[in-house]
Motif scaffolding. Structure first.
Motif, PDB file in Angstrom:
ATOM      1  N   UNK A 208       0.822  -1.225   0.000  1.00  0.00           N
ATOM      2  CA  UNK A 208       0.000   0.000   0.000  1.00  0.00           C
ATOM      3  C   UNK A 208       0.850   1.266   0.000  1.00  0.00           C
ATOM      4  N   UNK A 209       1.972   1.223   0.715  1.00  0.00           N
ATOM      5  CA  UNK A 209       2.835   2.423   0.739  1.00  0.00           C
ATOM      6  C   UNK A 209       3.435   2.681  -0.645  1.00  0.00           C
ATOM      7  N   UNK A 210       3.819   1.603  -1.351  1.00  0.00           N
ATOM      8  CA  UNK A 210       4.391   1.770  -2.703  1.00  0.00           C
ATOM      9  C   UNK A 210       3.350   2.317  -3.665  1.00  0.00           C
ATOM     10  N   UNK A 211       2.153   1.753  -3.568  1.00  0.00           N
ATOM     11  CA  UNK A 211       1.127   2.089  -4.547  1.00  0.00           C
ATOM     12  C   UNK A 211       0.474   3.448  -4.298  1.00  0.00           C
ATOM     13  N   UNK A 212       0.332   3.818  -3.044  1.00  0.00           N
ATOM     14  CA  UNK A 212      -0.356   5.082  -2.689  1.00  0.00           C
ATOM     15  C   UNK A 212       0.555   5.952  -1.834  1.00  0.00           C
ATOM     16  N   UNK A 213       1.459   6.699  -2.445  1.00  0.00           N
ATOM     17  CA  UNK A 213       2.359   7.555  -1.655  1.00  0.00           C
ATOM     18  C   UNK A 213       1.532   8.483  -0.764  1.00  0.00           C
ATOM     19  N   UNK A 214       1.957   8.619   0.482  1.00  0.00           N
ATOM     20  CA  UNK A 214       1.230   9.492   1.417  1.00  0.00           C
ATOM     21  C   UNK A 214       0.143   8.773   2.196  1.00  0.00           C
ATOM     22  N   UNK A 215      -0.062   7.480   1.885  1.00  0.00           N
ATOM     23  CA  UNK A 215      -1.109   6.719   2.592  1.00  0.00           C
ATOM     24  C   UNK A 215      -0.750   6.580   4.072  1.00  0.00           C
ATOM     25  N   UNK A 216      -1.784   6.541   4.920  1.00  0.00           N
ATOM     26  CA  UNK A 216      -1.570   6.275   6.348  1.00  0.00           C
ATOM     27  C   UNK A 216      -2.105   4.882   6.675  1.00  0.00           C
ATOM     28  N   UNK A 217      -1.439   4.218   7.613  1.00  0.00           N
ATOM     29  CA  UNK A 217      -1.805   2.834   7.941  1.00  0.00           C
ATOM     30  C   UNK A 217      -2.218   2.757   9.413  1.00  0.00           C
ATOM     31  N   UNK A 218      -3.416   2.227   9.660  1.00  0.00           N
ATOM     32  CA  UNK A 218      -3.893   2.040  11.043  1.00  0.00           C
ATOM     33  C   UNK A 218      -4.157   0.554  11.261  1.00  0.00           C
ATOM     34  N   UNK A 219      -3.718   0.017  12.386  1.00  0.00           N
ATOM     35  CA  UNK A 219      -3.912  -1.416  12.644  1.00  0.00           C
ATOM     36  C   UNK A 219      -4.357  -1.660  14.088  1.00  0.00           C
ATOM     37  N   UNK A 220      -4.954  -2.826  14.281  1.00  0.00           N
ATOM     38  CA  UNK A 220      -5.360  -3.272  15.623  1.00  0.00           C
ATOM     39  C   UNK A 220      -4.140  -3.919  16.292  1.00  0.00           C
ATOM     40  N   UNK A 221      -4.009  -3.786  17.631  1.00  0.00           N
ATOM     41  CA  UNK A 221      -2.816  -4.359  18.285  1.00  0.00           C
ATOM     42  C   UNK A 221      -2.778  -5.880  18.341  1.00  0.00           C
ATOM     43  N   UNK A 222      -3.806  -6.573  17.800  1.00  0.00           N
ATOM     44  CA  UNK A 222      -3.723  -8.034  17.681  1.00  0.00           C
ATOM     45  C   UNK A 222      -2.907  -8.427  16.450  1.00  0.00           C
ATOM     46  N   UNK A 223      -2.486  -7.435  15.648  1.00  0.00           N
ATOM     47  CA  UNK A 223      -1.646  -7.745  14.474  1.00  0.00           C
ATOM     48  C   UNK A 223      -0.234  -8.063  14.943  1.00  0.00           C
ATOM     49  N   UNK A 224       0.482  -8.779  14.081  1.00  0.00           N
ATOM     50  CA  UNK A 224       1.867  -9.149  14.369  1.00  0.00           C
ATOM     51  C   UNK A 224       2.718  -7.887  14.617  1.00  0.00           C
ATOM     52  N   UNK A 225       3.677  -7.945  15.566  1.00  0.00           N
ATOM     53  CA  UNK A 225       4.533  -6.778  15.812  1.00  0.00           C
ATOM     54  C   UNK A 225       5.225  -6.252  14.549  1.00  0.00           C
ATOM     55  N   UNK A 226       5.535  -7.133  13.605  1.00  0.00           N
ATOM     56  CA  UNK A 226       6.195  -6.679  12.370  1.00  0.00           C
ATOM     57  C   UNK A 226       5.269  -5.775  11.559  1.00  0.00           C
ATOM     58  N   UNK A 227       3.965  -5.959  11.710  1.00  0.00           N
ATOM     59  CA  UNK A 227       2.982  -5.105  11.025  1.00  0.00           C
ATOM     60  C   UNK A 227       2.793  -3.822  11.829  1.00  0.00           C
ATOM     61  N   UNK A 228       2.641  -3.974  13.145  1.00  0.00           N
ATOM     62  CA  UNK A 228       2.437  -2.815  14.022  1.00  0.00           C
ATOM     63  C   UNK A 228       3.612  -1.830  13.899  1.00  0.00           C
ATOM     64  N   UNK A 229       4.829  -2.369  13.818  1.00  0.00           N
ATOM     65  CA  UNK A 229       6.025  -1.524  13.706  1.00  0.00           C
ATOM     66  C   UNK A 229       5.978  -0.612  12.484  1.00  0.00           C
ATOM     67  N   UNK A 230       5.312  -1.082  11.429  1.00  0.00           N
ATOM     68  CA  UNK A 230       5.289  -0.308  10.179  1.00  0.00           C
ATOM     69  C   UNK A 230       4.075   0.618  10.081  1.00  0.00           C
ATOM     70  N   UNK A 231       3.177   0.572  11.083  1.00  0.00           N
ATOM     71  CA  UNK A 231       1.931   1.340  10.995  1.00  0.00           C
ATOM     72  C   UNK A 231       2.109   2.762  11.520  1.00  0.00           C
ATOM     73  N   UNK A 232       1.181   3.640  11.108  1.00  0.00           N
ATOM     74  CA  UNK A 232       1.187   5.017  11.630  1.00  0.00           C
ATOM     75  C   UNK A 232       0.359   5.113  12.899  1.00  0.00           C
ATOM     76  N   UNK A 233      -0.596   4.199  13.045  1.00  0.00           N
ATOM     77  CA  UNK A 233      -1.472   4.260  14.222  1.00  0.00           C
ATOM     78  C   UNK A 233      -1.853   2.850  14.636  1.00  0.00           C
ATOM     79  N   UNK A 234      -1.863   2.621  15.942  1.00  0.00           N
ATOM     80  CA  UNK A 234      -2.334   1.328  16.448  1.00  0.00           C
ATOM     81  C   UNK A 234      -3.358   1.602  17.538  1.00  0.00           C
ATOM     82  N   UNK A 235      -4.507   0.922  17.449  1.00  0.00           N
ATOM     83  CA  UNK A 235      -5.541   1.183  18.453  1.00  0.00           C
ATOM     84  C   UNK A 235      -6.653   0.160  18.414  1.00  0.00           C
TER      85      UNK A 235
END
Ligand code: 13P
Ligand code: SF4
Length: 328
Positions: A208-235
């Motif tokens: 998503x970051x490659x395809x949509x420059x400027x995109x923001x990523x929000x994830x739930x904290x049940x996601x893998x830490x490798x995903x959470x580390x790359x997100x802009x928001x976790x909640x």
């Protein structure tokens, strides 16, 4: 439409409140009086004045309301269980504590914290050892408070949530059954997981970051830490909703949580952070037809799918929930 009309007629006539978690289908959300994340729903539904509550969600959520408000009659349109909550039962909890003791950590030095996504028997065991419950909305606060007791934290059942919290707070951690040297760590996590949030990968974030420059990523904290580390928001689910809604309409956002919730946020420029359709299978079981069925069972006094919690277990589980509610 006819089914929805009948639902509104019956819930008014019978003084029934309908609670629905954000992951429910749109048709169920349309019929609900209370909508929220697991923390909001446990608070609002247990304080609701009606005798009857229909809970559209998964078992641990309905069980939490019954635990906090035992006089209430809590029913579910369908018996639907959270697979993560099923990953730990009383026997596996006891074995885990034995394992900690065998590694030289006496029971008295352990502060157990269970995610609300767990069965009442786990909450009861946690309370008996001086511990408490947390939800994704308050977990960081709860762990910080728990650390003040100067004990080792045993966190269950979600490994990813535990690892994400430990990283955020800056404490050492290890997974029981995976890591040999766990005895020296500040927090030991149980090896459970959410099958839905496991679907999101770091590659999805990169895509998503490659395809949509400027995109923001929000994830739930049940996601893998490798995903959470790359997100802009976790909640938590409600925190994600608020965060997305506060963004300008033209902002591109990809969200890593259950499909139904993300789909309702598409009035913004929002994507599901996955090439799969991350639906929670049991949350999606409940339909309007089921909802009408359970309302009819209240009308004809057959009370299908009523939630009961054994009294001793309920009292202890309530202690663990109350400790959380006092802090949160
Ligand atoms: P929330 O408490 O954020 O609503 O999460 C519940 C849940 O089951 C997430 O998968
Ligand atoms: Fe349980 Fe995962 Fe479904 Fe949430 S999304 S209810 S944690 S299985």
């Amino acid at each position: 439409m006819e089914t929805l009309r009948e639902i509104f007629r019956l819930k008014k006539e019978l003084n029934v409140t309908i609670a629905a978690h954000y992951y429910q289908r749109d048709e169920v959300i349309a019929a609900a009086d209370l909508i929220g994340d697991s923390l909001e729903l446990s608070r609002k539904a247990s304080a609701d004045p009606n005798e009857y509550l229909i809970f559209c969600g998964v078992g641990f959520m309905a069980q939490s309301v019954k635990t906090l408000a035992p006089a209430k009659r809590v029913l579910m349109p369908r018996i639907a269980c959270c697979s993560m909550a099923r990953m730990i039962d009383g026997a596996s909890y006891d074995r885990s504590i034995e394992r900690l003791e065998a590694a030289g950590i006496p029971k008295e030095n352990v502060m157990p914290i269970t995610y609300i996504n767990s069965q009442a028997e786990i909450k009861a065991r946690v309370a008996k050892m001086g511990g408490m419950v947390c939800t994704s909305a308050n977990a960081e606060n709860i762990i910080r408070r728990a650390l003040e007791a100067g004990k080792k934290i045993f966190f269950m059942p979600d490994r990813c949530l535990g690892l994400n919290l430990a990283k955020r707070i800056g404490i050492s951690t290890a997974t029981l059954g995976r890591d040999e040297a766990f005895a020296s760590k500040d927090m030991i996590v149980y090896d459970g997981f959410c099958s839905v949030h496991q679907l999101f990968t770091p590659q999805d974030v990169d895509f998503y970051r490659d395809r949509y420059p400027g995109i923001l990523i929000a994830v739930h904290p049940e996601c893998d830490p490798a995903v959470v580390d790359k997100a802009d928001f976790v909640g938590s689910t409600s925190q994600i909703i608020k965060w997305v809604q506060a963004k300008p309409n033209e902002q591109t956002i990809a969200v890593g949580t259950e499909f139904n919730l993300v789909n309702r946020l598409r009035e913004k420029n929002t994507f599901v952070l996955s090439s799969t359709k991350p639906e929670c299978p049991t949350m999606n079981e409940t339909t309007l037809r089921d909802l009408l069925g359970v309302l009819k069972s209240i009308e004809n006094a057959t009370f299908i799918n009523e939630i009961e919690v054994e009294e001793d277990e309920r009292k202890w589980a309530k202690i663990a929930l109350d400790r959380m509610l006092e802090i949160a």
